[in-house]
Design a protein around this motif. Structure first.
Motif, PDB file in Angstrom:
ATOM      1  N   LEU A  76       0.860  -1.176   0.000  1.00 53.75           N
ATOM      2  CA  LEU A  76       0.000   0.000   0.000  1.00 53.75           C
ATOM      3  C   LEU A  76       0.899   1.229   0.000  1.00 53.75           C
ATOM      4  CD1 LEU A  76      -2.913   1.282   0.432  1.00 53.75           C
ATOM      5  CD2 LEU A  76      -2.345   1.272   2.860  1.00 53.75           C
ATOM      6  N   GLU A  77       0.595   2.187  -0.862  1.00 51.51           N
ATOM      7  CA  GLU A  77       1.272   3.481  -0.754  1.00 51.51           C
ATOM      8  C   GLU A  77       0.236   4.516  -0.374  1.00 51.51           C
ATOM      9  OE1 GLU A  77       4.347   6.731  -2.505  1.00 51.51           O
ATOM     10  OE2 GLU A  77       3.484   5.369  -3.971  1.00 51.51           O
ATOM     11  N   ALA A  78       0.437   5.103   0.790  1.00 48.93           N
ATOM     12  CA  ALA A  78      -0.445   6.137   1.315  1.00 48.93           C
ATOM     13  C   ALA A  78       0.148   7.491   0.946  1.00 48.93           C
ATOM     14  CB  ALA A  78      -0.576   5.999   2.828  1.00 48.93           C
ATOM     15  N   GLY A  79      -0.491   8.173   0.009  1.00 50.24           N
ATOM     16  CA  GLY A  79       0.027   9.447  -0.477  1.00 50.24           C
ATOM     17  C   GLY A  79       0.932   9.242  -1.671  1.00 50.24           C
TER      18      GLY A  79
ATOM     19  N   LYS B  13       0.778  -7.185  -5.559  1.00 48.03           N
ATOM     20  CA  LYS B  13      -0.508  -6.499  -5.642  1.00 48.03           C
ATOM     21  C   LYS B  13      -0.321  -5.176  -4.912  1.00 48.03           C
ATOM     22  CE  LYS B  13      -5.387  -7.090  -4.334  1.00 48.03           C
ATOM     23  NZ  LYS B  13      -5.897  -5.959  -4.820  1.00 48.03           N
ATOM     24  N   ILE B  14      -0.547  -4.078  -5.635  1.00 45.76           N
ATOM     25  CA  ILE B  14      -0.286  -2.759  -5.072  1.00 45.76           C
ATOM     26  C   ILE B  14      -1.551  -1.913  -5.103  1.00 45.76           C
ATOM     27  CG2 ILE B  14       1.081  -0.659  -5.264  1.00 45.76           C
ATOM     28  CD1 ILE B  14       3.224  -2.333  -6.721  1.00 45.76           C
ATOM     29  N   ILE B  15      -1.816  -1.273  -3.986  1.00 40.44           N
ATOM     30  CA  ILE B  15      -2.904  -0.310  -3.888  1.00 40.44           C
ATOM     31  C   ILE B  15      -2.272   1.014  -3.503  1.00 40.44           C
ATOM     32  CG2 ILE B  15      -5.026   0.331  -2.682  1.00 40.44           C
ATOM     33  CD1 ILE B  15      -5.538  -2.675  -2.265  1.00 40.44           C
ATOM     34  N   ALA B  16      -2.649   2.081  -4.211  1.00 35.32           N
ATOM     35  CA  ALA B  16      -2.073   3.398  -3.957  1.00 35.32           C
ATOM     36  C   ALA B  16      -3.178   4.438  -3.927  1.00 35.32           C
ATOM     37  CB  ALA B  16      -1.055   3.737  -5.038  1.00 35.32           C
TER      38      ALA B  16
ATOM     39  N   ILE C   7      -1.325  -2.139 -10.183  1.00 36.68           N
ATOM     40  CA  ILE C   7      -1.615  -1.055  -9.243  1.00 36.68           C
ATOM     41  C   ILE C   7      -3.095  -0.692  -9.343  1.00 36.68           C
ATOM     42  CG2 ILE C   7      -1.105   1.285  -8.456  1.00 36.68           C
ATOM     43  CD1 ILE C   7       1.464   1.186 -10.129  1.00 36.68           C
ATOM     44  N   GLN C   8      -3.717  -0.559  -8.203  1.00 40.32           N
ATOM     45  CA  GLN C   8      -5.092  -0.065  -8.133  1.00 40.32           C
ATOM     46  C   GLN C   8      -5.036   1.288  -7.424  1.00 40.32           C
ATOM     47  OE1 GLN C   8      -7.698  -2.606  -5.876  1.00 40.32           O
ATOM     48  NE2 GLN C   8      -9.511  -1.765  -6.855  1.00 40.32           N
ATOM     49  N   PHE C   9      -5.476   2.349  -8.099  1.00 43.25           N
ATOM     50  CA  PHE C   9      -5.431   3.700  -7.551  1.00 43.25           C
ATOM     51  C   PHE C   9      -6.809   4.140  -7.067  1.00 43.25           C
ATOM     52  CE2 PHE C   9      -2.014   3.855 -10.775  1.00 43.25           C
ATOM     53  CZ  PHE C   9      -0.973   4.371 -10.027  1.00 43.25           C
ATOM     54  N   PHE C  10      -6.826   4.960  -6.029  1.00 41.78           N
ATOM     55  CA  PHE C  10      -8.053   5.632  -5.641  1.00 41.78           C
ATOM     56  C   PHE C  10      -7.740   6.891  -4.845  1.00 41.78           C
ATOM     57  CE2 PHE C  10      -7.300   2.859  -2.018  1.00 41.78           C
ATOM     58  CZ  PHE C  10      -7.718   3.585  -0.915  1.00 41.78           C
ATOM     59  N   GLN C  11      -8.721   7.775  -4.784  1.00 36.50           N
ATOM     60  CA  GLN C  11      -8.584   8.986  -3.991  1.00 36.50           C
ATOM     61  C   GLN C  11      -9.062   8.682  -2.590  1.00 36.50           C
ATOM     62  OE1 GLN C  11     -11.341  11.774  -3.465  1.00 36.50           O
ATOM     63  NE2 GLN C  11      -9.850  13.117  -2.523  1.00 36.50           N
TER      64      GLN C  11
END
Length: 158
Positions: A48-51, A69-72, A95-99
């Motif tokens: 997970l990348e926070a920010g 598996k990456i979520i950012a 990568i799965q991105f979200f705001q």
């Protein structure tokens, strides 16, 4: 609230020049070296990348660890849009991105259920340039809730 307003009004317009500045000062190149130095396990890790900003870390991370598996997420919609565009240009699929907001990134929040955020589910959580803009106790409580018991929180600085 003051920090949230500053973040919204600074980072949104700043998106346009953000990558140019980071490239010019050599930060992107140094960050790639840092990632190679970390030598994370190659298979089946969840990150997970926070920010994530414009994807400065998460895109090279996804390239180095294609089976991960990456979520950012990022607070700025403009930063997320740019990160998503860059990942698509490079045909990165892991990568799965979200705001989202680090202060409320709980697996118990309905808003984030589609991203499969579960307690104790991430091997690594990366963050940079975020904690100085938020309530640190609240944010770290959220992050540590998502981190596996033997996982690592990696705070890197720009």
């Amino acid at each position: 609230m003051k920090n949230k307003l500053r973040t919204r009004f600074f980072y949104g317009p700043f998106t346009i020049v953000y990558d140019t500045i980071l490239t010019t000062i050599g930060y992107k190149k140094a960050l790639k070296k840092f990632l190679q130095f970390l030598d994370l396990p190659k298979n089946d890790i969840k990150i997970l990348e926070a920010g994530c900003g414009t994807g400065t870390l998460v895109i090279p991370l996804a390239e180095l660890y294609p089976s991960s598996k990456i979520i950012a997420f990022d607070y700025s919609k403009k930063m997320i849009k740019k990160a998503r565009t860059e990942a698509n240009k490079k045909q990165i699929k892991n990568i799965q991105f979200f705001q989202g907001n680090i202060e409320s990134i709980s697996p118990l929040t309905d808003k984030y259920t589609e991203y499969n955020l579960k307690q104790n589910s991430f091997d690594y959580i990366f963050t940079s340039g975020v904690l100085e803009h938020v309530n640190i106790e609240k944010s770290l409580a959220q992050v540590f809730n998502l981190l596996k018991k033997d996982g690592y929180l990696i705070q890197y600085w720009c």
